[in-house]
Every structure is written in structure tokens, then in C-alpha cells.
Design an enzyme around this catalytic site. Structure first.
Site, PDB file in Angstrom:
ATOM      1  N   GLU A  20      -5.904   3.662   7.386  1.00 12.29           N
ATOM      2  CA  GLU A  20      -7.296   3.230   7.512  1.00 12.29           C
ATOM      3  C   GLU A  20      -7.381   1.706   7.695  1.00 12.29           C
ATOM      4  O   GLU A  20      -8.385   1.187   8.179  1.00 12.29           O
ATOM      5  CB  GLU A  20      -8.095   3.682   6.284  1.00 12.29           C
ATOM      6  CG  GLU A  20      -9.594   3.575   6.498  1.00 12.29           C
ATOM      7  CD  GLU A  20     -10.432   4.165   5.372  1.00 12.29           C
ATOM      8  OE1 GLU A  20      -9.911   5.016   4.619  1.00 12.29           O
ATOM      9  OE2 GLU A  20     -11.604   3.782   5.247  1.00 12.29           O
TER      10      GLU A  20
ATOM     11  N   GLY B   1       0.841  -1.198   0.000  1.00 13.40           N
ATOM     12  CA  GLY B   1       0.000   0.000   0.000  1.00 13.40           C
ATOM     13  C   GLY B   1       0.869   1.238   0.000  1.00 13.40           C
ATOM     14  O   GLY B   1       1.792   1.368   0.804  1.00 13.40           O
TER      15      GLY B   1
ATOM     16  N   GLY C  74      -0.621   4.539  -0.266  1.00 12.60           N
ATOM     17  CA  GLY C  74      -1.421   5.733  -0.025  1.00 12.60           C
ATOM     18  C   GLY C  74      -0.691   6.588   0.997  1.00 12.60           C
ATOM     19  O   GLY C  74       0.531   6.447   1.177  1.00 12.60           O
TER      20      GLY C  74
ATOM     21  N   HIS D 162     -18.436   6.038   3.901  1.00 14.65           N
ATOM     22  CA  HIS D 162     -17.298   6.883   3.613  1.00 14.65           C
ATOM     23  C   HIS D 162     -15.980   6.346   4.143  1.00 14.65           C
ATOM     24  O   HIS D 162     -14.937   6.494   3.521  1.00 14.65           O
ATOM     25  CB  HIS D 162     -17.582   8.242   4.249  1.00 14.65           C
ATOM     26  CG  HIS D 162     -16.489   9.227   4.089  1.00 14.65           C
ATOM     27  ND1 HIS D 162     -16.075   9.662   2.859  1.00 14.65           N
ATOM     28  CD2 HIS D 162     -15.693   9.853   4.984  1.00 14.65           C
ATOM     29  CE1 HIS D 162     -15.093  10.527   3.011  1.00 14.65           C
ATOM     30  NE2 HIS D 162     -14.829  10.646   4.280  1.00 14.65           N
TER      31      HIS D 162
ATOM     32  N   ARG E  74     -20.197  13.535  12.332  1.00 19.20           N
ATOM     33  CA  ARG E  74     -20.808  12.897  11.164  1.00 19.20           C
ATOM     34  C   ARG E  74     -21.920  11.916  11.511  1.00 19.20           C
ATOM     35  O   ARG E  74     -22.954  11.895  10.860  1.00 19.20           O
ATOM     36  CB  ARG E  74     -19.727  12.155  10.402  1.00 19.20           C
ATOM     37  CG  ARG E  74     -18.740  13.116   9.825  1.00 19.20           C
ATOM     38  CD  ARG E  74     -17.594  12.437   9.165  1.00 19.20           C
ATOM     39  NE  ARG E  74     -16.792  13.494   8.538  1.00 19.20           N
ATOM     40  CZ  ARG E  74     -15.662  13.292   7.895  1.00 19.20           C
ATOM     41  NH1 ARG E  74     -15.175  12.077   7.793  1.00 19.20           N
ATOM     42  NH2 ARG E  74     -15.025  14.292   7.354  1.00 19.20           N
TER      43      ARG E  74
ATOM     44  N   ALA F 243      -0.549   6.505   4.218  1.00 19.89           N
ATOM     45  CA  ALA F 243       0.119   5.760   5.278  1.00 19.89           C
ATOM     46  C   ALA F 243       1.304   4.983   4.717  1.00 19.89           C
ATOM     47  O   ALA F 243       2.411   5.039   5.260  1.00 19.89           O
ATOM     48  CB  ALA F 243      -0.871   4.819   5.961  1.00 19.89           C
ATOM     49  N   GLY F 244       1.092   4.273   3.618  1.00 19.55           N
ATOM     50  CA  GLY F 244       2.137   3.422   3.080  1.00 19.55           C
ATOM     51  C   GLY F 244       3.279   4.204   2.440  1.00 19.55           C
ATOM     52  O   GLY F 244       4.451   3.866   2.635  1.00 19.55           O
TER      53      GLY F 244
ATOM     54  N   LEU G 226      -6.408  11.682   7.428  1.00 17.17           N
ATOM     55  CA  LEU G 226      -5.134  12.071   6.819  1.00 17.17           C
ATOM     56  C   LEU G 226      -4.091  12.202   7.913  1.00 17.17           C
ATOM     57  O   LEU G 226      -2.951  11.745   7.782  1.00 17.17           O
ATOM     58  CB  LEU G 226      -5.300  13.396   6.064  1.00 17.17           C
ATOM     59  CG  LEU G 226      -6.366  13.411   4.963  1.00 17.17           C
ATOM     60  CD1 LEU G 226      -6.365  14.753   4.243  1.00 17.17           C
ATOM     61  CD2 LEU G 226      -6.126  12.300   3.957  1.00 17.17           C
TER      62      LEU G 226
HETATM   63  C1  LIG Z   1     -13.962  11.232  -0.933  1.00  9.21           C
HETATM   64  C2  LIG Z   1     -13.171  11.171   0.318  1.00  9.21           C
HETATM   65  C3  LIG Z   1     -12.740  12.325   0.940  1.00  9.21           C
HETATM   66  C4  LIG Z   1     -12.002  12.273   2.115  1.00  9.21           C
HETATM   67  N1  LIG Z   1     -11.612  13.445   2.695  1.00  9.21           N
HETATM   68  C5  LIG Z   1     -10.879  13.397   3.831  1.00  9.21           C
HETATM   69  C6  LIG Z   1     -10.442  14.596   4.441  1.00  9.21           C
HETATM   70  O1  LIG Z   1     -10.705  15.704   3.971  1.00  9.21           O
HETATM   71  N2  LIG Z   1      -9.697  14.513   5.559  1.00  9.21           N
HETATM   72  C7  LIG Z   1      -9.353  13.305   6.108  1.00  9.21           C
HETATM   73  O2  LIG Z   1      -8.668  13.299   7.111  1.00  9.21           O
HETATM   74  N3  LIG Z   1      -9.754  12.152   5.531  1.00  9.21           N
HETATM   75  C8  LIG Z   1     -10.509  12.160   4.419  1.00  9.21           C
HETATM   76  N4  LIG Z   1     -10.916  10.983   3.840  1.00  9.21           N
HETATM   77  C9  LIG Z   1     -10.429   9.707   4.375  1.00  9.21           C
HETATM   78  C10 LIG Z   1      -9.001   9.455   3.919  1.00  9.21           C
HETATM   79  O3  LIG Z   1      -8.834   9.905   2.608  1.00  9.21           O
HETATM   80  C11 LIG Z   1      -8.603   7.990   3.955  1.00  9.21           C
HETATM   81  O4  LIG Z   1      -8.982   7.416   5.150  1.00  9.21           O
HETATM   82  C12 LIG Z   1      -7.087   7.858   3.836  1.00  9.21           C
HETATM   83  O5  LIG Z   1      -6.613   8.563   2.740  1.00  9.21           O
HETATM   84  C13 LIG Z   1      -6.656   6.415   3.763  1.00  9.21           C
HETATM   85  O6  LIG Z   1      -5.269   6.371   3.513  1.00  9.21           O
HETATM   86  P1  LIG Z   1      -4.480   5.017   3.540  1.00  9.21           P
HETATM   87  O7  LIG Z   1      -3.067   5.344   3.229  1.00  9.21           O
HETATM   88  O8  LIG Z   1      -4.760   4.299   4.803  1.00  9.21           O
HETATM   89  O9  LIG Z   1      -5.127   4.118   2.378  1.00  9.21           O
HETATM   90  P2  LIG Z   1      -5.351   4.370   0.805  1.00  9.21           P
HETATM   91  O10 LIG Z   1      -5.072   5.737   0.391  1.00  9.21           O
HETATM   92  O11 LIG Z   1      -6.664   3.774   0.504  1.00  9.21           O
HETATM   93  O12 LIG Z   1      -4.220   3.495   0.141  1.00  9.21           O
HETATM   94  C14 LIG Z   1      -4.294   2.109   0.051  1.00  9.21           C
HETATM   95  C15 LIG Z   1      -3.101   1.628  -0.713  1.00  9.21           C
HETATM   96  O13 LIG Z   1      -3.022   0.224  -0.595  1.00  9.21           O
HETATM   97  C16 LIG Z   1      -2.866  -0.369  -1.858  1.00  9.21           C
HETATM   98  N5  LIG Z   1      -3.448  -1.697  -1.748  1.00  9.21           N
HETATM   99  C17 LIG Z   1      -4.634  -2.057  -1.184  1.00  9.21           C
HETATM  100  N6  LIG Z   1      -4.790  -3.394  -1.222  1.00  9.21           N
HETATM  101  C18 LIG Z   1      -3.688  -3.887  -1.824  1.00  9.21           C
HETATM  102  C19 LIG Z   1      -3.269  -5.192  -2.157  1.00  9.21           C
HETATM  103  N7  LIG Z   1      -4.009  -6.262  -1.881  1.00  9.21           N
HETATM  104  N8  LIG Z   1      -2.093  -5.337  -2.783  1.00  9.21           N
HETATM  105  C20 LIG Z   1      -1.312  -4.258  -3.087  1.00  9.21           C
HETATM  106  N9  LIG Z   1      -1.666  -2.993  -2.775  1.00  9.21           N
HETATM  107  C21 LIG Z   1      -2.831  -2.819  -2.157  1.00  9.21           C
HETATM  108  C22 LIG Z   1      -3.513   0.572  -2.825  1.00  9.21           C
HETATM  109  O14 LIG Z   1      -3.017   0.388  -4.106  1.00  9.21           O
HETATM  110  C23 LIG Z   1      -3.121   1.908  -2.206  1.00  9.21           C
HETATM  111  O15 LIG Z   1      -1.814   2.229  -2.610  1.00  9.21           O
HETATM  112  C24 LIG Z   1     -11.683  11.029   2.683  1.00  9.21           C
HETATM  113  C25 LIG Z   1     -12.106   9.864   2.072  1.00  9.21           C
HETATM  114  C26 LIG Z   1     -12.896   9.930   0.920  1.00  9.21           C
HETATM  115  C27 LIG Z   1     -13.451   8.669   0.364  1.00  9.21           C
END
Ligand SMILES: Cc1cc2nc3c(=O)[nH]c(=O)nc-3n(C[C@H](O)[C@H](O)[C@H](O)COP(=O)(O)OP(=O)(O)OC[C@H]3O[C@@H](n4cnc5c(N)ncnc54)[C@H](O)[C@@H]3O)c2cc1C
Ligand code: FES
Lengths: 250, 680
Positions: B469, B56, B58, B445, B353, B60-61, B485
Site C-alpha cells: 500500500e 515494514g 505487513g 479505507h 467502491r 508486503a514487507g 492483499l
Molecule cells: C479493515 C480492513 C479490511 C481490509 N480488507 C481487505 C480485503 O479483504 N482484501 C484486500 O485485498 N485488502 C483489504 N484491505 C486492505 C489491505 O489490508 C491493506 O492494503 C494491506 O494489508 C496493506 O499491506 P502492507 O503490507 O502494504 O502494509 P501494512 O500491513 O499496513 O504493514 C505496514 C508495516 O509497516 C510497518 N511500519 C510502518 N511505518 C513504519 C516505520 N516508520 N518504521 C518501522 N515500521 C513501520 C508496520 O509496523 C507494519 O509492519 C483491508 C483494509 C482494512 C483497513
């Protein structure tokens, strides 16, 4: 509404590719990609292979979707990605031609899916500020003029979709590259490495096989984020200046 | 197939796993500092000998992979996307919280901590949340140093806005694209580490299994999405930052490809899924318009800074609007019910929310909804346009401005603040939100639930960590806006780089893990067999159709409100659907080819198991808290009724296809007093 779709099919990078024609029944509230979903569901129901296309956020920010629609990257509307087009802009009986981005540096993977990793490599060549985690000073230590920050943001809004390359008759990546250069150059934090960055990114861009810029301006016109072509001028100036400076230094 | 009616029967099946939270000793505000300065370190020369897999990229990753690379570890990073920049994080709109107190409005680390604990309805771990609040400040510093173009004031300093559930302004933002800019910052740092050779990036690789050797996570099995090749990747430990599972509902604001597979495959290998029923329904999304709908679009919570939520006071007006005989503009001020302002005068439109979503549902269930489906309310900017317009006119020296000027100036201010959101709304709905109130409705969401982790962000499988997340750690039963975020970046930049050392310091003599170990062969075969089995079904229904049906069940029975009877029924429905899926799904094309249908099939198969676990979790929790609203447990005014004595625990689920089992971590609150959450 009843539509006729002419869709580019290509098994892989080696395949020559061809158009397939489909009839599809769409609804004006649908998005363009939902219309494509309907097409694919019907192909699957017939036991056929669906059209491969890429998408993810479906709200115009991830830069994944990429269709050339009736000859225009991301379709007919200004400042819009493919996933943001809605079918109310089309009429019953329309024929729509759908193709992938076409550029040497973006080889086709399958149907409408192309490989855009060249963009990643351009960023890897210098599209960053060299700072490690934990080395930062307080965020408010350097005030930045509101308008300057806004201009940096204008450039930073690029979603890396590649429409600029697809629109350009030379398949140049100047708009993409210059947007990153401008974003970082406008921020005081990014100025330190500016010259080195410009040279490295342009070198990488050339190595990837993107074409020259001949100031056609199609990139700006088709950019879904309306990134300004002024960024290219700014980068060109910096490039010339930095090359001269490094020649002097030698 | 029968469902066990008495779920207590299952509780004695297996011994309870001891869920040690590993929270360090000491005063709350000193725990992290002390721990950090006394924890085991890995010397630089040893880091060179250690490999880490990060799945991952995103927020975090990418932040974790970049930072671990900077520290000198050998990092292999994986994403199923074609580039790290496409992760779902890119779509976050509104902003990121940090206890900077730049506005001098009384913010502090403690207040951010307290707001988060309270916002989460007292179902999160105090020590984790306090650490989050502490490091929040470093995140903003880091992002600015990377060149993130946050919004600024005329004086050149950073601007802030407010989000729901708090009374200070601590949210930093970059127009409506905060997630994009933060992700690009992390992506650029990651790109730098890739160019330096510290991180090897695997794009278009999907993790399909976790490899556990002698009880420790030592690698993953991936499918190369370009050619279907199944590959083995080994390392000393594995970090999952694979996002949330909101797409179990089919319709959600998540990106289309977000899924639970990585986390779920880990659960299948012994990790526990904590509080899976804690999902967040966001109050302000664009309502569904038809059956073909593929996803829902969020309208950022930041809009509630200036938008007022209302429905018509009478059903007759609501019906007239639904049928197109009237518009919002035909409803006089006194005939509007600004129900959030009425019910929650202290927080008004900025209640959290879960509260705002449920309130919208209540109004629509009463028949006051304003879109044809009946499921929609107004979000109105008219007052804000007037207010800003007047003040702008004054500052330009017009002391008795004409109304047209006020409106024009006011619209200008709104455009500057939310321009891209308004544009996005207009593109989708075809209506101009400057002139006509937005129509909105709650939608799935975010998922507070996720892999169970301790204070080190380590799961119950040693060497397996979960960030962002994908873990359950900080938001309890409800997440506050702009805190995801913050948490993702806190985990990646400032927590895991330290806490991973607690595990790795014990591994410095472990040679490189070989992918030839029998456990790798076993996992690779299992993955291949599962995929071949899916392909061989050759049934008659598409993957998409199963996903849609699953989503409907979960939304209906395990969505905004739940009850025991519905949940029991839903469990049976999901089990039947799962059985049907494995009997009748059809996947076109070839396994050894670029084939999105294969990808989707594996993900939906996992959602079908997760879905059942969510239902069981909702059933287990005989109380209402945060996003989990059990109809049986509410106050006379319809507010959530928590039962702290019985349910102040984390429910961590062990998968079993017959009878998943819950393990419990008791939550202890030493610093905050558990109160009924009130926003009145
Ligand atoms: C429309 C929207 C608006 C938002 N606005 C806000 C905001 O304003 N403020 C806020 O704090 N939060 C907001 N959030 C929430 C926030 O965006 C997310 O919770 C956060 O970005 C998640 O980040 P993450 O790094 O955990 O995961 P993600 O960004 O979901 O990244 C997941 C990563 O894992 C990879 N991955 C997943 N499964 C696999 C697998 N099996 N094999 C290989 N790779 C994999 C994907 O390719 C990706 O790179 C919003 C969410 C949405 C939906
Ligand atoms: S799918 Fe994300 S920009 Fe179109």
C-alpha cells in the site's frame, strides 16, 4: 456514567508497581479503549503522563490489546477482546480494576504494556511449513476436506494476544502453542514436519519460562477467539508419540 | 501566511524530474516473462555480501523479507509493532483475488488486468497491472503450500466469491479473516528465515529518516520505541513496505497506529509522492456514533454479495427512523429505494467502491439517511436469508417448508459465510443483524496514492524501493476489493525478489556500508533535533486533538467530493494548523523512554505536511476519476467526468514547505481503450 478506575502503574520491569485511582466520565456508546482515551486526554490536559496501554486494530483481530479487567483477561464477556468491549455493559458508579497480563515470560514494559516476544520465538522454533517462495504446486492439487479445512481454521484463528497465558494459574502457553501445532497438522501440507515441529515448539515454550499445563481450562474460557482446549490434548498425544518415535530411532 | 492562488506559478520553479517508468519492451503479456529471464542476476556468493533493509513487515514487507532471506541476502527487517504478526494487514477481512478461473466462469489474466485498469478509472500503468494479474495465480499456490486454511467446497477444492466491480468469482477467502491468515503465512515464512539467521528482526523500531549517500538509499535512522534510543542501520538498499496513509483523516478503518512517516521521511529526502489525493472511501462501514470515536470499523465488501443497500423512499420515513419512531422493518417493500439496483442494474449492489460510496452520500445529502446523524443507509440480508433458506430446505428434502424453518436455515448459511462479521457488528452496534438490517456509511479505507515507483518498484531515489500500500503502482484512482492483499503479496513474493537484482547487480563490489559515514551522522542529528524540538514546545494541546482537527479538514474538503474553492480554503487551514501544532503541541513524558505520545507526535507532524500535498493534488486534477470526485466535473447524471486528454498522468509530488511541486508521468494505453466507466 461516572466510573472509578483502579489502574496498574509501573515505570518499567524493575519497578514494583502500584495502583492509581482515577474518576472518569464515560458514555455507553464508547468502547472500553475509547474510555481509556478519555482518561488519557484528561491526564494530558493536566500535564500528567497518560496510562501506557497497547492497541492497534481496535476490532479484535491484531491481538495487541491486553488488559486484565476486574481479574479477567479481556474482561467479562465471552469471545471478546478488550478493544471490543463497549461501555454499555457497565453501570454508573462502577469501579473497574485494570491490570496487565501477569506472567514471568511476559515482563512488564510500562503500566499495562508487556513484552510478548516469547510467542514470536515459539513460532520461530518451528511454527511454519518449510517451503520457499516459488516452490509451490497448483493450489488445487491436493483437495482438502471442507470440514478439515474448517477445523484447521478454528485453530488458526488464534490472534496471539496471550490471554491464555494470563488466565492460566501456571502461566502456561499450551493453548497458544497447540493451536499452531493443530492448524498445521490438520493441513496435509503441514503434516510432513509435524513430529519435529511439536518437539521444537514445546522445547522453546519451556525455555521461555512458561508454566506446565495442569488442565485447569481457564485458557479456553478466556480466549477471545474461543480456541478449544482439545488442541492441547492433540498436541500432547503427538508429543508423546513423537518422543517415543525418536527414542526408538536412536 | 498566504496561499499562492495561482498554482501554475509554481510549475516553473524547478526542472521537471524525468520519471522513467522503465517498462520493458514487448507485447503486454510477454513483458514480464521476457524481462525476468533477461534481467541482471546476483550470484549466490555475492548475495551473501549484500545487505537489504526492509521496513515494514505487513503482507508486503514480510513476504519480501522472507523471500529475500531465502534467496541468500542478508536482510534486516523493521517494524514499529511488537511483532510482525500485528501489522495492519492482519485486519483484512474479505479476500484476495487471483485469476485462477477455478470456477470456469470466464476469468483470465487478461480479464483481471482489464477489470483492474477499468476499476482504477484508467489512471494506472498497464504493464504493472498486467504483471500483477499474472503473478496473482502464484500467490494462491504459495499461500496454500504454507498451510493457509482457505475456505473450501465439499469436493475439497478452493471456494471463491465475488467482489465489487467484476462479474466473475475470483476471490479466495478464509472466513472473514483472509488478511490474518495470509499475514500469518508470511509471518511464519519470515519466522523461519529469522530462525535460520538470514533475517535479523527489529521489533518496536520506528524508521524516522532515510539515509542517502551519493544519491543512493543506504540506510535508515530508527528510534527504539522501548527506550527512545536513536540508531543507525546501514545496507546496500532500502525497501519500504510501510502501508498506507488513510489515518491522515483521523477516522478511518485503518489500525490506529498506521501512518505515513516512513514514506514521508523518504519524500523529505527526495522521493516523490504520487497521486496522494487518490484515497478510497469504502461504502460499508459502521457509522460514527460520537465525538470521542477513535476509529471506524469496516464491514467487508463481501457482504454486498448478499446484502442489499437501501434507504426509505420518503424523507418522512427516514426521519421517523432517525428519531426512533420506526424501524427498518416498518418500511414496506414498495417504500424502499434499493438505489444501487435502481441506478446500476448491471452490477447492482456490487458496483465498485467509489460508485457505491458516492451513491450513499447522494441519498444522505438528500435527507434519506437512517441514523441520528443522518449519515447512514441500510444493508439488508433478509432476501438472502430467505433465498438460502429455501434452497437449503429443498436440499434437506423439505419441499414445502414453513417460514420459520426457512429463516433458521437461511440464517445458518449466512452465519457460515459471514459469522464473524455479524458478530463484530453486533458487538459494536448492540443490534442483531440477522433480524435488523445493518446500518452502514462510507469511511476512509485505503490509499491508492503512495510513493512513486517504476516497473522495478524503485522510487526516483536509486536503491529505494516501495511495496504494498506504500506505493502507488497498481490501482489507479480506485482499487477493486480484494486486490490490496494480492498486490502486497505480488510485490513481496514475486516482483521485488527479481527486480531488486537490477539495482543490486551493480553493487556487488560495494563493500558493506558503514554507519559511520557523515550522512548517517547528519540524519541521526536531524532526527534527534526534530524530536527535541517537539518535546520543547510544551504547549497546551494534545497531539490527538491536532490529529482530530486535521482529519476533519481533510474529510470535509478532500474526502468523498471536492471542489476548487473548498480545497483552496482547506490548504490554508492545514497550513495554519501545522503552524499552530509546532507552536502549541504538548507531549508528556520523556523522550528516552517508552512513550507513545512521542511516536504519535512525529506521525501527526508528517500527516500535516502530507495533508497539504493531498489537497494540492486534488486541486491540480481538474477532472473526476475513481475516488477523486471534483464537483465541477460531473455528467448530468452525477457520474464522474474524466478528462483523459489533459489528465491521463501520474502526479508525483516533490515536497517543499512553501510550494510543493508536481512532476508528471504520462500514462500511455496501448492495450485498452479508454472508455467511460459504466456499471449500468
Ligand atoms: C479493515 C480492513 C479490511 C481490509 N480488507 C481487505 C480485503 O479483504 N482484501 C484486500 O485485498 N485488502 C483489504 N484491505 C486492505 C489491505 O489490508 C491493506 O492494503 C494491506 O494489508 C496493506 O499491506 P502492507 O503490507 O502494504 O502494509 P501494512 O500491513 O499496513 O504493514 C505496514 C508495516 O509497516 C510497518 N511500519 C510502518 N511505518 C513504519 C516505520 N516508520 N518504521 C518501522 N515500521 C513501520 C508496520 O509496523 C507494519 O509492519 C483491508 C483494509 C482494512 C483497513
Ligand atoms: S486492538 Fe487489535 S485485538 Fe484489540
Amino acid at each position: 456514567m461516572k466510573l472509578t478506575l483502579k489502574v496498574w502503574r509501573q515505570k518499567n520491569a524493575q519497578d514494583k508497581g502500584h495502583f492509581d485511582t482515577f474518576k472518569v466520565e464515560a458514555h455507553e456508546h464508547m468502547s472500553f479503549l475509547e474510555m481509556m482515551d478519555v482518561l488519557n486526554e484528561s491526564l494530558i490536559a493536566e500535564g500528567k503522563e497518560p496510562v501506557a496501554f497497547e492497541h492497534d486494530c481496535r476490532e479484535g483481530i491484531c491481538g495487541t490489546c491486553n488488559m486484565v479487567i476486574n481479574g479477567r483477561p479481556h474482561g467479562p464477556m465471552q469471545g471478546t477482546t478488550t478493544c471490543q468491549i463497549h461501555m454499555r455493559h457497565y453501570n454508573d458508579g462502577d469501579t473497574i480494576v485494570i491490570e496487565p497480563w501477569r506472567a514471568k515470560a511476559f515482563p512488564v514494559i510500562k503500566d499495562l504494556v508487556v513484552d510478548r516476544t516469547a510467542f514470536d520465538r515459539i513460532i520461530q522454533s518451528g511454527g511454519y511449513i518449510s517451503i520457499n517462495t516459488g516452490q509451490a504446486q497448483d493450489a488445487n492439487a491436493i483437495p482438502i476436506e471442507k470440514d478439515t479445512a474448517a477445523r484447521a481454521m478454528d485453530a488458526a484463528e488464534c490472534i496471539g494476544c496471550g490471554a491464555c497465558v494470563a488466565a492460566c494459574p501456571n502461566a502456561s502457553a499450551m493453548l497458544f502453542t497447540s493451536a499452531k501445532v493443530s492448524h498445521l497438522a490438520l493441513m496435509p501440507q503441514g503434516r510432513v514436519e509435524h513430529s519435529r515441529r511439536v518437539q521444537a515448539m514445546i522445547k522453546q515454550m519451556d525455555e521461555e519460562g512458561f508454566g506446565m499445563c495442569s488442565n485447569v481450562g481457564a485458557c479456553e474460557a478466556e480466549c477471545p477467539k474461543e480456541i478449544s482446549i482439545d488442541n492441547i490434548a492433540r498436541m500432547n498425544r503427538s508429543y508423546v508419540a513423537s518422543v517415543l518415535a525418536s527414542e526408538k530411532a536412536v | 501566511m498566504t496561499v499562492q492562488p495561482d498554482r501554475n506559478v509554481s510549475k516553473d520553479l524547478k526542472p521537471q524530474i524525468n520519471l522513467d517508468d522503465k517498462v520493458p519492451e514487448g507485447a503486454l503479456d510477454e513483458k514480464w516473462t521476457k524481462y525476468r529471464s533477461t534481467m541482471n542476476l546476483v550470484a549466490p556468493n555475492n548475495k551473501r555480501r549484500i545487505e537489504i533493509i526492509v521496513v515494514g513487515t505487513g503482507l508486503a514487507g514480510a513476504s519480501a523479507a522472507a523471500t529475500l532471506g531465502e534467496l541468500g541476502y542478508n536482510v534486516k527487517a523493521f517494524t514499529f509493532h511488537d511483532s510482525p504478526r500485528r501489522a495492519h494487514s492482519i485486519a483484512a477481512q474479505g479476500g484476495i483475488n487471483a485469476a485462477k478461473n477455478y470456477q470456469n466462469d470466464g476469468d483470465s489474466v487478461y480479464r483481471l488486468f482489464y477489470d483492474t485498469i477499468k476499476g482504477g478509472d484508467y489512471r494506472s500503468r498497464e504493464a504493472n497491472v498486467h504483471r500483477l494479474a499474472e503473478v496473482s495465480r502464484n500467490i494462491i499456490d504459495q499461500a496454500v503450500a504454507q498451510g493457509v486454511p482457505f475456505a473450501r467446497e465439499y469436493g475439497g477444492l478452493l471456494a471463491n466469491r465475488s467482489f465489487g466491480g467484476v462479474q466473475v468469482s475470483r476471490t479466495f477467502y478464509a472466513r472473514g479473516q483472509t488478511g490474518q491468515q495470509l499475514l500469518l503465512g508470511a509471518y511464519q515464512s519470515l519466522s523461519r528465515q529469522i530462525s535460520l539467521g538470514n533475517v535479523t528482526m527489529y521489533n518496536r523500531h520506528e524508521m524516522l529518516d532515510l539515509v542517502v549517500i551519493k544519491g543512493k538509499a543506504r540506510g535508515i535512522i530508527t528510534r527504539n520505541l522501548l527506550n527512545g534510543k536513536i540508531e543507525r542501520h546501514a545496507a546496500h538498499c532500502v525497501v519500504l513496505a510501510t502501508g498506507g496513509y488513510g489515518n491522515v483523516f483521523y477516522l478511518s478503518t485503518n489500525a490506529m497506529n498506521s501512518n505515513v512517516t516512513a514514506a514521508w521521511r523518504a519524500v523529505r529526502r527526495g522521493a516523490l509522492m504520487a497521486n496522494p489525493s487518490f484515497t478510497q472511501i469504502h461504502p460499508t462501514c459502521i457509522p460514527q456514533s460520537g465525538e470521542y470515536q477513535s476509529k471506524l470499523t469496516l464491514m467487508s465488501e463481501s457482504l454486498r454479495n448478499d446484502g442489499r443497500v437501501w434507504v426509505p423512499k420518503t424523507k418522512e420515513d427516514a426521519i421517523a427512523i432517525r428519531e426512533g419512531r420506526k424501524t427498518a422493518l416498518d418500511i414496506a417493500e414498495e417504500d424502499r429505494d434499493y438505489y444501487l439496483e435502481r441506478r446500476y442494474p448491471a452490477f447492482g449492489n456490487l458496483v465498485p467502491r467509489d460508485v457505491a460510496s458516492r451513491a450513499a452520500k447522494v441519498e444522505c445529502d438528500k435527507g434519506h439517511g437512517i441514523v441520528p446523524t443522518g449519515l447512514g443507509v441500510f444493508l439488508d440480508f433478509a432476501s438472502a436469508i430467505q433465498r438460502y433458506g429455501k434452497s437449503e430446505a429443498h436440499s434437506q428434502g423439505h419441499h414445502d417448508p414453513d417460514p420459520a424453518l426457512v429463516t433458521r436455515l437461511g440464517e445458518g448459511v449466512i452465519k457460515e459465510k459471514y459469522g464473524n462479521l455479524f458478530q463484530m457488528y453486533e458487538k459494536i452496534s448492540g443490534e442483531n443483524p440477522y433480524k435488523m438490517p445493518m446500518k452502514i456509511y462510507p469511511a476512509v479505507h485505503y490509499t491508492m496514492g503512495g510513493l512513486w515507483v517504476d516497473y522495478n518498484l524503485e522510487t526516483n531515489v536509486p536503491g529505494l524501493f516501495a511495496l504494498g500500500e506504500a506505493n502507488f503502482s497498481d490501482h489507479g484512482a480506485n482499487r477493486l476489493g480484494a486486490s490490496a492483499l494480492m498486490q502486497g503479496l505480488a510485490d513481496g513474493y514475486f516482483v521485488i525478489p527479481y527486480t531488486i537484482g537490477q539495482f543490486l547487480s551493480g553493487e556487488i563490489r560495494t563493500p558493506w556500508i558503514s554507519p559511520d559515514e557523515p550522512e548517517f551522522a547528519e540524519a541521526e542529528n536531524a532526527t534527534r533535533e526534530r524530536l527535541e524540538k517537539l518535546m520543547s514546545i510544551k504547549g497546551s494541546q494534545s497531539v490527538e486533538s491536532f490529529h482530530r482537527r486535521l482529519g476533519k479538514i481533510i474529510w470535509e474538503y478532500c474526502g468523498m467530493s471536492r471542489n476548487a474553492e473548498g480545497l483552496q480554503k482547506a490548504r490554508e487551514m492545514v497550513r495554519e494548523l501545522r503552524e499552530e501544532f509546532w507552536r502549541d503541541v504538548f507531549i508528556p513524558g520523556d523522550l528516552n523512554d517508552y512513550n507513545p505520545e512521542v511516536e504519535k507526535a512525529g506521525r501527526v507532524a508528517d500527516f500535516l505536511e502530507l495533508g497539504e500535498t493531498m489537497i494540492l493534488d486534488a486541486l491540480d486534477r481538474d477532472e473526476s476519476c475513481g475516488g477523486h470526485f471534483r464537483e465541477e466535473y460531473q455528467t448530468e447524471e452525477g457520474e464522474a467526468l474524466r478528462r483523459d486528454k489533459e489528465f491521463a498522468y501520474v502526479a508525483a509530488w516533490e515536497w517543499d514547505s512553501e510550494e510543493p511541486q508536481v512532476h508528471k508521468e504520462q500514462l500511455t494505453f496501448e492495450n485498452v481503450e479508454l472508455k467511460t466507466r459504466s456499471y449500468k
